[in-house]
Scaffold this active site. Structure first.
Site, PDB file in Angstrom:
ATOM      1  N   TYR A 136      43.829  58.918  -3.879  1.00 40.65           N
ATOM      2  CA  TYR A 136      43.248  57.627  -4.274  1.00 40.65           C
ATOM      3  C   TYR A 136      44.075  57.020  -5.400  1.00 40.65           C
ATOM      4  CZ  TYR A 136      40.120  54.402  -6.709  1.00 40.65           C
ATOM      5  OH  TYR A 136      39.600  53.308  -7.348  1.00 40.65           O
ATOM      6  N   ILE A 160      31.115  46.201  -7.392  1.00 42.33           N
ATOM      7  CA  ILE A 160      31.687  45.376  -8.463  1.00 42.33           C
ATOM      8  C   ILE A 160      31.865  43.940  -7.970  1.00 42.33           C
ATOM      9  CG2 ILE A 160      33.597  45.146 -10.100  1.00 42.33           C
ATOM     10  CD1 ILE A 160      34.104  48.199  -9.667  1.00 42.33           C
ATOM     11  N   PHE A 220      37.608  51.391 -16.335  1.00 46.87           N
ATOM     12  CA  PHE A 220      37.192  52.730 -16.722  1.00 46.87           C
ATOM     13  C   PHE A 220      35.981  53.100 -15.846  1.00 46.87           C
ATOM     14  CE2 PHE A 220      40.239  54.339 -19.743  1.00 46.87           C
ATOM     15  CZ  PHE A 220      41.122  53.273 -19.694  1.00 46.87           C
ATOM     16  N   ASN A 221      34.838  53.525 -16.352  1.00 49.97           N
ATOM     17  CA  ASN A 221      33.783  53.979 -15.435  1.00 49.97           C
ATOM     18  C   ASN A 221      32.670  52.941 -15.302  1.00 49.97           C
ATOM     19  OD1 ASN A 221      35.295  56.430 -16.017  1.00 49.97           O
ATOM     20  ND2 ASN A 221      33.621  57.495 -14.996  1.00 49.97           N
ATOM     21  N   SER A 245      42.619  51.144 -11.700  1.00 49.36           N
ATOM     22  CA  SER A 245      41.716  52.141 -12.251  1.00 49.36           C
ATOM     23  C   SER A 245      42.419  52.930 -13.348  1.00 49.36           C
ATOM     24  CB  SER A 245      41.320  53.088 -11.119  1.00 49.36           C
ATOM     25  OG  SER A 245      40.785  54.276 -11.629  1.00 49.36           O
ATOM     26  N   ALA A 246      41.619  53.429 -14.285  1.00 50.05           N
ATOM     27  CA  ALA A 246      42.170  54.290 -15.341  1.00 50.05           C
ATOM     28  C   ALA A 246      42.780  55.556 -14.768  1.00 50.05           C
ATOM     29  CB  ALA A 246      41.057  54.652 -16.327  1.00 50.05           C
ATOM     30  N   LYS A 275      37.381  54.128  -2.135  1.00 52.45           N
ATOM     31  CA  LYS A 275      37.408  54.592  -3.532  1.00 52.45           C
ATOM     32  C   LYS A 275      36.947  56.031  -3.757  1.00 52.45           C
ATOM     33  CE  LYS A 275      32.762  52.940  -4.544  1.00 52.45           C
ATOM     34  NZ  LYS A 275      31.831  52.371  -5.479  1.00 52.45           N
ATOM     35  N   SER A 292      32.363  47.737   5.431  1.00 52.80           N
ATOM     36  CA  SER A 292      32.470  49.171   5.730  1.00 52.80           C
ATOM     37  C   SER A 292      31.744  49.993   4.678  1.00 52.80           C
ATOM     38  CB  SER A 292      33.940  49.593   5.790  1.00 52.80           C
ATOM     39  OG  SER A 292      34.581  49.310   4.551  1.00 52.80           O
ATOM     40  N   ASN A 293      31.567  49.426   3.480  1.00 52.09           N
ATOM     41  CA  ASN A 293      30.835  50.175   2.446  1.00 52.09           C
ATOM     42  C   ASN A 293      29.883  49.243   1.691  1.00 52.09           C
ATOM     43  OD1 ASN A 293      30.297  52.643   1.132  1.00 52.09           O
ATOM     44  ND2 ASN A 293      31.511  52.013  -0.633  1.00 52.09           N
ATOM     45  N   LYS A 332      46.439  53.439  -5.779  1.00 46.38           N
ATOM     46  CA  LYS A 332      46.331  52.406  -6.829  1.00 46.38           C
ATOM     47  C   LYS A 332      47.683  52.206  -7.498  1.00 46.38           C
ATOM     48  CE  LYS A 332      42.078  51.253  -6.425  1.00 46.38           C
ATOM     49  NZ  LYS A 332      41.754  49.927  -5.878  1.00 46.38           N
TER      50      LYS A 332
HETATM   51  P1  NAD Z   1      32.697  49.206  -3.035  1.00 47.55           P
HETATM   52  O1  NAD Z   1      33.001  50.200  -1.975  1.00 47.55           O
HETATM   53  O2  NAD Z   1      31.284  48.989  -3.422  1.00 47.55           O
HETATM   54  O3  NAD Z   1      33.334  47.792  -2.653  1.00 47.55           O
HETATM   55  C1  NAD Z   1      34.497  47.669  -1.873  1.00 47.55           C
HETATM   56  C2  NAD Z   1      34.236  46.600  -0.828  1.00 47.55           C
HETATM   57  O4  NAD Z   1      35.402  46.432  -0.026  1.00 47.55           O
HETATM   58  C3  NAD Z   1      33.092  46.962   0.125  1.00 47.55           C
HETATM   59  O5  NAD Z   1      32.235  45.845   0.266  1.00 47.55           O
HETATM   60  C4  NAD Z   1      33.799  47.295   1.433  1.00 47.55           C
HETATM   61  O6  NAD Z   1      32.989  47.011   2.567  1.00 47.55           O
HETATM   62  C5  NAD Z   1      35.028  46.415   1.354  1.00 47.55           C
HETATM   63  N1  NAD Z   1      36.191  46.900   2.102  1.00 47.55           N
HETATM   64  C6  NAD Z   1      36.722  48.151   2.107  1.00 47.55           C
HETATM   65  N2  NAD Z   1      37.798  48.191   2.916  1.00 47.55           N
HETATM   66  C7  NAD Z   1      37.959  46.947   3.415  1.00 47.55           C
HETATM   67  C8  NAD Z   1      38.893  46.356   4.317  1.00 47.55           C
HETATM   68  N3  NAD Z   1      39.870  47.082   4.857  1.00 47.55           N
HETATM   69  N4  NAD Z   1      38.767  45.044   4.607  1.00 47.55           N
HETATM   70  C9  NAD Z   1      37.764  44.300   4.079  1.00 47.55           C
HETATM   71  N5  NAD Z   1      36.846  44.805   3.227  1.00 47.55           N
HETATM   72  C10 NAD Z   1      36.940  46.111   2.915  1.00 47.55           C
HETATM   73  O7  NAD Z   1      33.579  49.618  -4.316  1.00 47.55           O
HETATM   74  P2  NAD Z   1      33.521  49.064  -5.810  1.00 47.55           P
HETATM   75  O8  NAD Z   1      32.989  50.149  -6.662  1.00 47.55           O
HETATM   76  O9  NAD Z   1      32.912  47.730  -5.836  1.00 47.55           O
HETATM   77  O10 NAD Z   1      35.079  48.974  -6.108  1.00 47.55           O
HETATM   78  C11 NAD Z   1      35.811  47.772  -5.927  1.00 47.55           C
HETATM   79  C12 NAD Z   1      37.273  48.049  -6.232  1.00 47.55           C
HETATM   80  O11 NAD Z   1      37.382  48.550  -7.551  1.00 47.55           O
HETATM   81  C13 NAD Z   1      37.930  49.076  -5.325  1.00 47.55           C
HETATM   82  O12 NAD Z   1      39.245  48.669  -5.057  1.00 47.55           O
HETATM   83  C14 NAD Z   1      37.924  50.332  -6.171  1.00 47.55           C
HETATM   84  O13 NAD Z   1      38.963  51.212  -5.830  1.00 47.55           O
HETATM   85  C15 NAD Z   1      38.113  49.766  -7.563  1.00 47.55           C
HETATM   86  N6  NAD Z   1      37.594  50.629  -8.627  1.00 47.55           N
HETATM   87  C16 NAD Z   1      36.301  51.060  -8.574  1.00 47.55           C
HETATM   88  C17 NAD Z   1      35.828  51.919  -9.565  1.00 47.55           C
HETATM   89  C18 NAD Z   1      34.408  52.451  -9.515  1.00 47.55           C
HETATM   90  O14 NAD Z   1      34.123  53.452 -10.177  1.00 47.55           O
HETATM   91  N7  NAD Z   1      33.486  51.824  -8.790  1.00 47.55           N
HETATM   92  C19 NAD Z   1      36.676  52.320 -10.601  1.00 47.55           C
HETATM   93  C20 NAD Z   1      37.984  51.837 -10.639  1.00 47.55           C
HETATM   94  C21 NAD Z   1      38.440  50.990  -9.621  1.00 47.55           C
HETATM   95  N1  UDP Z   2      29.652  64.713 -13.340  1.00 42.82           N
HETATM   96  C1  UDP Z   2      28.730  65.729 -13.353  1.00 42.82           C
HETATM   97  N2  UDP Z   2      27.882  65.854 -12.300  1.00 42.82           N
HETATM   98  C2  UDP Z   2      27.895  64.996 -11.240  1.00 42.82           C
HETATM   99  C3  UDP Z   2      28.844  63.932 -11.231  1.00 42.82           C
HETATM  100  C4  UDP Z   2      29.711  63.830 -12.305  1.00 42.82           C
HETATM  101  O1  UDP Z   2      28.689  66.520 -14.293  1.00 42.82           O
HETATM  102  O2  UDP Z   2      27.103  65.170 -10.279  1.00 42.82           O
HETATM  103  C5  UDP Z   2      30.570  64.531 -14.507  1.00 42.82           C
HETATM  104  C6  UDP Z   2      32.053  64.621 -14.149  1.00 42.82           C
HETATM  105  O3  UDP Z   2      32.477  65.966 -14.212  1.00 42.82           O
HETATM  106  C7  UDP Z   2      32.687  63.734 -15.223  1.00 42.82           C
HETATM  107  C8  UDP Z   2      31.609  62.663 -15.490  1.00 42.82           C
HETATM  108  O4  UDP Z   2      30.385  63.219 -14.998  1.00 42.82           O
HETATM  109  O5  UDP Z   2      32.861  64.462 -16.433  1.00 42.82           O
HETATM  110  C9  UDP Z   2      31.880  61.346 -14.755  1.00 42.82           C
HETATM  111  O6  UDP Z   2      32.074  61.622 -13.389  1.00 42.82           O
HETATM  112  P1  UDP Z   2      32.172  60.468 -12.287  1.00 42.82           P
HETATM  113  O7  UDP Z   2      32.359  61.122 -10.953  1.00 42.82           O
HETATM  114  O8  UDP Z   2      31.022  59.524 -12.449  1.00 42.82           O
HETATM  115  O9  UDP Z   2      33.470  59.654 -12.720  1.00 42.82           O
HETATM  116  P2  UDP Z   2      34.994  60.188 -12.847  1.00 42.82           P
HETATM  117  O10 UDP Z   2      35.010  61.500 -13.485  1.00 42.82           O
HETATM  118  O11 UDP Z   2      35.483  60.258 -11.441  1.00 42.82           O
HETATM  119  O12 UDP Z   2      35.646  59.156 -13.661  1.00 42.82           O
END
Ligand code: NAD
Ligand code: UDP
Length: 339
Positions: free
Chosen positions: A148, A12, A177-178, A124-125, A84, A34-35, A152
């Site tokens: 997790y 993101i 959300f997602n 996050s939701a 995450k 790290s990711n 949050k």
């Molecule tokens: P991501 O893992 O792709 O990005 C997170 C970034 O933070 C990575 O580049 C990682 O290297 C860096 N990072 C992790 N720990 C660190 C630390 N201690 N110091 C410095 N950098 C660090 O994840 P994302 O999907 O881009 O998510 C970003 C944020 O949004 C996260 O806080 C996550 O919890 C939140 N979020 C993500 C989702 C989703 O589905 N992707 C949904 C809701 C909330």
């Molecule tokens: N899901 C699935 N197969 C997979 C991964 C996810 O059927 O391999 C389903 C999961 O049960 C949920 C929806 O897809 O209903 C979204 O899952 P995801 O892990 O992407 O997001 P989250 O549920 O954690 O919001």
């Protein structure tokens, strides 16, 4: 205006850097990779034709963090850095509390010392827990069903307490959300390490032939087709929401939690069928048992984001699938494979 973006190389974060640069803002990324891969930031530069600063460091290292923040000259922070993976958080909760909660505490301490009091936080939701009503509004009661989610919620509570103690803070808690999809150039996208846990990247890997079939986790939910329903939001829309949030904080003090969702629920099978149409590839499925901890259905009421930020999602499921497919095809092994 310089924005300090923790975790800016991630999924993101990298999309948000593109939108910030396109909006004429300057960016300093602080990430421990790290990711994520530094390559993502090179691609952000090539998409936008603009430069950004990047500092490698860990948010838990208060000294390095404060120095980078001070050197950047930033007046506003967007805080993505964190871990995450829900399953991993259940196995190693202390690592999650350390990264997500202690890390955020270090960040807030540095900000306070430097008198930088403007922050957008990635929530996050998941903080809504089991739905008591749908769609979730920001007034829905908060609870967490896994570690997790607890981290949050802990950070959200920390931010509310900080604001109560000092009303000059400007805090936006964005409840995603997602997030799915990728940049339409196919240059940046989600690059999960190992087997993807999330639906969209898994489906994309089936379509490209890396995996044989999708396990559908349960088809006996009380939903129209029995599979789980979620509110999928295109990552470029989500990124644009962060630009709006920064602009909102420029005008308003306060501590506001705001949903960023499309406001529409899609089932697992809806997404599979949309992906088949977008890619022209079959996505075979096998129905398995429910995944432990999964909720049957939830989606957002996104009206507060519209009213406060002037933001709403513009890209539908077709664009989410087309853009994921473009990213997947051009980068079948993620950033490590090169282009
Ligand atoms: P991501 O893992 O792709 O990005 C997170 C970034 O933070 C990575 O580049 C990682 O290297 C860096 N990072 C992790 N720990 C660190 C630390 N201690 N110091 C410095 N950098 C660090 O994840 P994302 O999907 O881009 O998510 C970003 C944020 O949004 C996260 O806080 C996550 O919890 C939140 N979020 C993500 C989702 C989703 O589905 N992707 C949904 C809701 C909330
Ligand atoms: N899901 C699935 N197969 C997979 C991964 C996810 O059927 O391999 C389903 C999961 O049960 C949920 C929806 O897809 O209903 C979204 O899952 P995801 O892990 O992407 O997001 P989250 O549920 O954690 O919001």
């Amino acid at each position: 205006m310089m924005i300090f973006v923790t975790g800016g190389a991630g999924y993101i974060g990298s999309h948000t850097c593109v939108e910030l640069l396109n909006a004429g803002m300057d960016v300093t990324v602080f990430d421990n990779f790290s990711n994520s891969q530094a390559e993502a930031l090179e691609r952000v530069k090539s998409i936008t034709g603009k430069q950004l600063r990047s500092v490698e460091g860990d948010i838990r290292d208060g000294v390095a963090l404060k120095k980078a923040l001070a050197d950047s000259g930033a007046t506003s922070v967007i805080h993505f850095a964190g871990l995450k993976a829900v399953g991993e958080s259940e196995v190693d909760p202390l690592r999650y509390y350390d990264n997500n909660v202690v890390g955020t505490m270090r960040l807030l301490e540095s900000m306070r010392e430097l008198n930088i009091k403007q922050l957008v936080f990635s929530s996050s939701a998941t903080v809504y827990g089991v739905p008591q009503f749908l769609p979730y509004t920001e007034k829905h009661p908060l609870s967490a069903t896994n570690t997790y989610g607890q981290t949050k919620l802990a950070v959200e509570n920390m931010l509310r307490d900080v604001y109560r103690s000092d009303a000059s803070w400007r805090l936006a808690i964005l409840r995603y959300f997602n997030p799915v999809g990728a940049h339409p150039t196919g240059l940046i996208g989600e690059d999960p390490q190992g087997v993807p846990n999330n639906l969209m990247p898994y489906v994309a890997q089936v379509a490209v032939g890396r995996r044989e079939f999708l396990n559908v986790w349960g088809n006996d939910y009380p939903t129209p087709d029995g599979t789980g329903v979620r509110d999928y939001i295109h990552v470029v829309d989500l990124a644009a929401g962060h630009v709006k949030a920064v602009q909102f904080l420029e005008r308003n003090a306060g501590c506001n939690a705001i949903n960023l969702g499309a406001g529409v629920g899609h089932s697992v099978l809806d997404l599979v069928h949309a992906f088949e149409s977008a890619s022209g590839k079959p996505v075979p499925v096998k129905v398995g048992p429910r995944r432990s901890g999964d909720l049957d259905a939830y989606w957002a009421d996104p009206s507060l984001a519209r009213d406060l930020l002037g933001w709403s999602a513009e890209r539908g499921m077709e664009a989410m699938c087309l853009d994921t497919w473009k990213w997947q095809q051009s980068n079948p092994n993620g950033y490590k494979g090169g282009i």
